[in-house]
Motif scaffolding. Structure first.
Motif, PDB file in Angstrom:
ATOM      1  N   ALA A 177      -0.357   1.264   5.590  1.00 41.48           N
ATOM      2  CA  ALA A 177       0.574   0.214   5.328  1.00 41.48           C
ATOM      3  C   ALA A 177       0.254  -1.180   4.841  1.00 41.48           C
ATOM      4  CB  ALA A 177       1.721   0.249   6.266  1.00 41.48           C
ATOM      5  N   ALA A 208       0.608  -3.437   1.729  1.00 39.66           N
ATOM      6  CA  ALA A 208       1.404  -4.715   1.865  1.00 39.66           C
ATOM      7  C   ALA A 208       0.146  -5.998   1.608  1.00 39.66           C
ATOM      8  CB  ALA A 208       1.797  -4.631   2.944  1.00 39.66           C
ATOM      9  N   GLU A 209      -0.868  -5.542   2.008  1.00 39.34           N
ATOM     10  CA  GLU A 209      -1.841  -6.889   1.841  1.00 39.34           C
ATOM     11  C   GLU A 209      -2.906  -7.145   0.898  1.00 39.34           C
ATOM     12  OE1 GLU A 209      -0.897  -9.609   3.734  1.00 39.34           O
ATOM     13  OE2 GLU A 209       0.715  -8.697   4.508  1.00 39.34           O
ATOM     14  N   ARG A 248      -0.610  -0.332  -5.954  1.00 37.63           N
ATOM     15  CA  ARG A 248       0.510   0.020  -4.984  1.00 37.63           C
ATOM     16  C   ARG A 248       1.585   0.954  -5.814  1.00 37.63           C
ATOM     17  NH1 ARG A 248       3.332  -2.046  -0.762  1.00 37.63           N
ATOM     18  NH2 ARG A 248       5.549  -1.945  -1.038  1.00 37.63           N
ATOM     19  N   LYS A 276       1.487   4.337  -3.458  1.00 42.09           N
ATOM     20  CA  LYS A 276       2.760   4.306  -2.372  1.00 42.09           C
ATOM     21  C   LYS A 276       3.517   5.650  -2.703  1.00 42.09           C
ATOM     22  CE  LYS A 276       6.573   2.008  -0.583  1.00 42.09           C
ATOM     23  NZ  LYS A 276       6.158   1.933   0.697  1.00 42.09           N
ATOM     24  N   ASP A 325       5.269  -0.431   6.357  1.00 44.42           N
ATOM     25  CA  ASP A 325       5.324  -1.108   4.976  1.00 44.42           C
ATOM     26  C   ASP A 325       6.148  -2.298   4.826  1.00 44.42           C
ATOM     27  OD1 ASP A 325       3.961  -2.190   2.733  1.00 44.42           O
ATOM     28  OD2 ASP A 325       5.192  -0.430   1.413  1.00 44.42           O
ATOM     29  N   ASP A 326       7.299  -1.561   4.857  1.00 44.73           N
ATOM     30  CA  ASP A 326       8.732  -2.607   4.677  1.00 44.73           C
ATOM     31  C   ASP A 326       8.714  -3.616   5.895  1.00 44.73           C
ATOM     32  OD1 ASP A 326       9.423  -0.840   2.937  1.00 44.73           O
ATOM     33  OD2 ASP A 326      10.733   0.375   4.014  1.00 44.73           O
ATOM     34  N   ASN A 333       6.098  -6.459   4.903  1.00 45.23           N
ATOM     35  CA  ASN A 333       6.661  -6.967   3.859  1.00 45.23           C
ATOM     36  C   ASN A 333       7.745  -7.921   4.149  1.00 45.23           C
ATOM     37  OD1 ASN A 333       5.031  -6.178   1.527  1.00 45.23           O
ATOM     38  ND2 ASN A 333       6.015  -4.282   1.452  1.00 45.23           N
TER      39      ASN A 333
END
Length: 484
Positions: free
Chosen positions: A277, A281-282, A289, A293, A356-357, A360
C-alpha cells in the motif's frame, strides 16, 4: 417465480406510462402546470403497482411452506409419529417424495392424476423415482405417500391463490394510482416517502436477519448446554466427539488452532499488504499503479478452495521437504504454517486495498509541509503519513483478522483436522470453523450434544469476530485525524 416477477414488472412499466400520460393530459399538455415532474407521476403509479404485490409475494413465500408443513404434520397418524425417533425426519421424507413426484411429472413419468391415485401396492415407486435421479431414504410407506400427495395438493392450491392475490393486488394498485393521478397531485412527495420507506425496510431487514441469526444460535446453544456442562466446553483441553457417547468437547484446542493459524496469517498479510500500500500510494507512478493495483486485487477474487488446493499440493510439500523434515519438526504437509502462509496471501489484497485508501486520504498539505521542512520522502512516510493513517491501518488489520478467523477451506486442506495444543507450527491442527462443518456433515441427530456443539462453536466464533470488529471501530473513531 421469474415469470411472476416479469409480469409484475410489466404492469409497473405500464403503470409508469399511463400515469405519466394522464398527468400530462390533465395539464393540457403543459408540463409547467404540473406540481411535480412528469416522471414522478409515472413512478408513483409504478410503486403502488409493484411494491404491495412484491411485498405480499415475499410474505406468502415465507408463510406458505410453514402452513403446509404444519397441516401435513397434523394429518399424519399420531401412532405413526410415535414410532419414529425424529418426526422432523418424516417431514423431510415427505417433502423429498413430493419433490420427486414433481420431477416425475415434468419428465413425463407420471401425470398429476396418476400421482394422486398411487398407493403403496405399487412397490416400484422408489425404483421409478431413482431412475430419474430422486433418491429416497427408505421404501415408501402408506402414511408418507398420503402425506406427500396432500403436500402436493396444498402446494398447488397455495400457488394458485398466491397468483390470484398478487396479480389482483398489482392490478388494483395500478388502477387506484392511475385514477388518483392529476396535475395537482403531490407525486414527488409520495414517491420520496415511498423510497424512504423502502430504504428503511431494507435496513430493518438486514438488522432483523442479524438478530435472527443470533437468536437461532442462542437457542440451540442453550439446548447444547442443557446436555453438556458449560465448564467442560469452555475449559476442556480435549476434543474427541463420539456419537456413541463419552464425548470430550473442549473448546480450548480448537480456539488455540484458530488463533495460531490466524496469527501466522496476519504475520504474512499485514507487513506485505502495508508495504504494498505504501509503494502504491507514495512511490508508484500512475502507469505502474494502474497495472499493479488490479493485479494485487485479483487475489481477492480467487475462491478459497483454490487457495486450499494451492496449500495442499504446493506450499505444504515445500515446507515439509525444505523446512520441517530437515529441522526434525515433522513430516506432514498439513500444518499450521501451511494454512497460515496461504491464508496470509489471501488477506494481502484486503490489507493492501484498505491501507492504500487510508494513506491516500491523508491530505497532500501534510506531505508538502514535511517536504518544505527538508524531510525526505521516506522520513515523511515514517513521521507524518503513517502516524496520521495508523488508526485506519490498525482497523484494516483487525478486520483482516476477523476474516482469517472465519476461514474454513484453506484450513481443511492446508492444516488438517487434528485438534491439539502444540507450539510446533509444522504440526497439523484445526480451527473452530472446520469442526463446525465436521459436526454438521452427514446424517445428524440434532438432539445430541455432538451435533448441537456446532452452534455453541458458531456462537463463540461470532462473539470473537464481533469483539474484533468493535475494537477496530473504536480504534478508528478514537484516534482518527480530522482534516479540514
Amino acid at each position: 417465480m421469474l415469470w411472476i416477477l416479469s409480469v409484475i414488472a410489466g404492469l409497473g412499466l405500464l403503470g409508469f406510462l399511463l400515469g405519466r400520460g394522464r398527468a400530462v393530459a390533465s395539464a393540457g399538455g403543459d408540463v409547467r402546470l404540473l406540481h411535480s415532474l412528469p416522471t414522478y407521476y409515472g413512478l408513483n403509479v409504478t410503486l403502488l403497482t409493484m411494491v404491495p404485490a412484491v411485498l405480499v409475494l415475499g410474505i406468502w413465500l415465507i408463510i406458505q411452506p410453514i402452513v403446509i408443513n404444519n397441516a401435513v404434520t397434523a394429518s399424519l397418524p399420531a401412532d405413526y409419529l410415535a414410532q419414529t425417533d425424529n418426526p422432523a425426519l418424516v417431514m423431510t421424507e415427505v417433502r423429498r417424495l413430493a419433490s420427486g413426484f414433481d420431477v416425475a411429472v415434468e419428465r413425463g413419468l407420471f401425470t398429476n392424476p396418476e400421482v394422486a391415485t398411487l398407493d403403496v401396492t405399487d412397490d416400484t415407486i422408489r425404483d421409478q423415482l431413482a431412475g430419474i435421479g430422486v433418491a429416497l431414504g427408505a421404501d415408501v410407506s402408506t402414511e408418507v405417500l398420503a402425506a406427500a400427495q396432500q403436500f402436493r395438493v396444498l402446494a398447488v392450491t397455495g400457488r394458485t391463490w398466491m397468483l390470484v392475490v398478487v396479480f389482483a393486488l398489482a392490478v388494483a394498485g395500478l388502477g387506484y394510482a392511475f385514477l388518483r393521478t392529476n396535475k395537482d397531485q403531490r407525486a414527488r412527495n409520495s414517491v420520496e416517502r415511498a423510497i424512504l420507506g423502502i430504504l428503511i425496510a431494507a435496513s430493518t431487514l438486514a438488522i432483523l436477519t442479524t438478530v435472527g441469526i443470533v437468536l437461532s444460535m442462542l437457542w440451540d446453544t442453550r439446548n447444547f448446554f442443557q446436555l453438556y456442562p458449560w465448564q467442560d466446553f469452555f475449559f476442556g483441553l480435549e476434543w474427541r466427539p463420539s456419537f456413541e457417547g463419552g464425548s470430550e468437547l473442549g473448546l480450548i484446542p480448537l480456539l488455540w488452532g484458530t488463533m495460531y493459524i490466524s496469527f501466522i496469517a496476519l504475520l504474512v498479510a499485514a507487513p506485505i499488504g502495508l508495504f504494498a500500500a505504501i509503494y502504491m500510494a507514495e512511490y508508484a507512478s500512475g502507469r505502474v499503479r494502474s497495472v499493479a493495483k488490479p493485479l494485487i486485487e485479483v487475489l481477492a477474487g480467487i475462491p478459497t478452495i483454490v487457495y486450499g488446493l494451492f496449500a495442499l499440493i504446493t506450499v505444504g510439500p515445500m515446507l515439509r521437504d525444505y523446512f520441517a523434515q530437515p529441522l526434525g519438526l515433522g513430516d506432514s504437509s498439513s500444518s499450521v504454517m501451511t494454512a497460515g502462509i496461504v491464508m496470509g496471501i489471501m488477506l494481502i489484497p484486503f490489507v493492501s486495498s484498505l491501507s492504500d485508501d487510508i494513506i491516500n486520504a491523508v491530505p497532500q498539505s501534510l506531505r508538502d509541509g514535511s517536504y518544505g521542512l527538508g524531510a525526505t520522502r521516506s522520513e515523511t512516510i515514517k513521521q507524518v503519513i503513517l502516524p496520521a493513517a495508523l488508526p485506519g491501518i490498525v482497523g484494516a488489520v483487525l478486520l483482516a483478522a476477523s476474516r482469517a478467523i472465519g476461514e474454513t477451506m484453506i484450513v481443511v486442506l492446508g492444516a488438517g483436522a487434528a485438534a491439539r495444543l502444540d507450539l510446533n507450527p509444522f504440526e497439523a491442527m484445526t480451527t473452530v470453523t472446520v469442526k463446525i462443518v465436521g459436526q454438521l456433515t452427514g446424517d445428524t441427530d440434532f438432539s445430541s450434544p455432538e451435533a448441537l456443539v456446532a452452534f455453541a462453536l458458531g456462537l463463540t466464533l461470532f462473539v470473537i469476530t464481533l469483539c474484533l470488529n468493535i475494537v477496530a471501530l473504536v480504534v478508528v473513531r478514537k484516534y482518527r485525524e480530522q482534516y479540514d
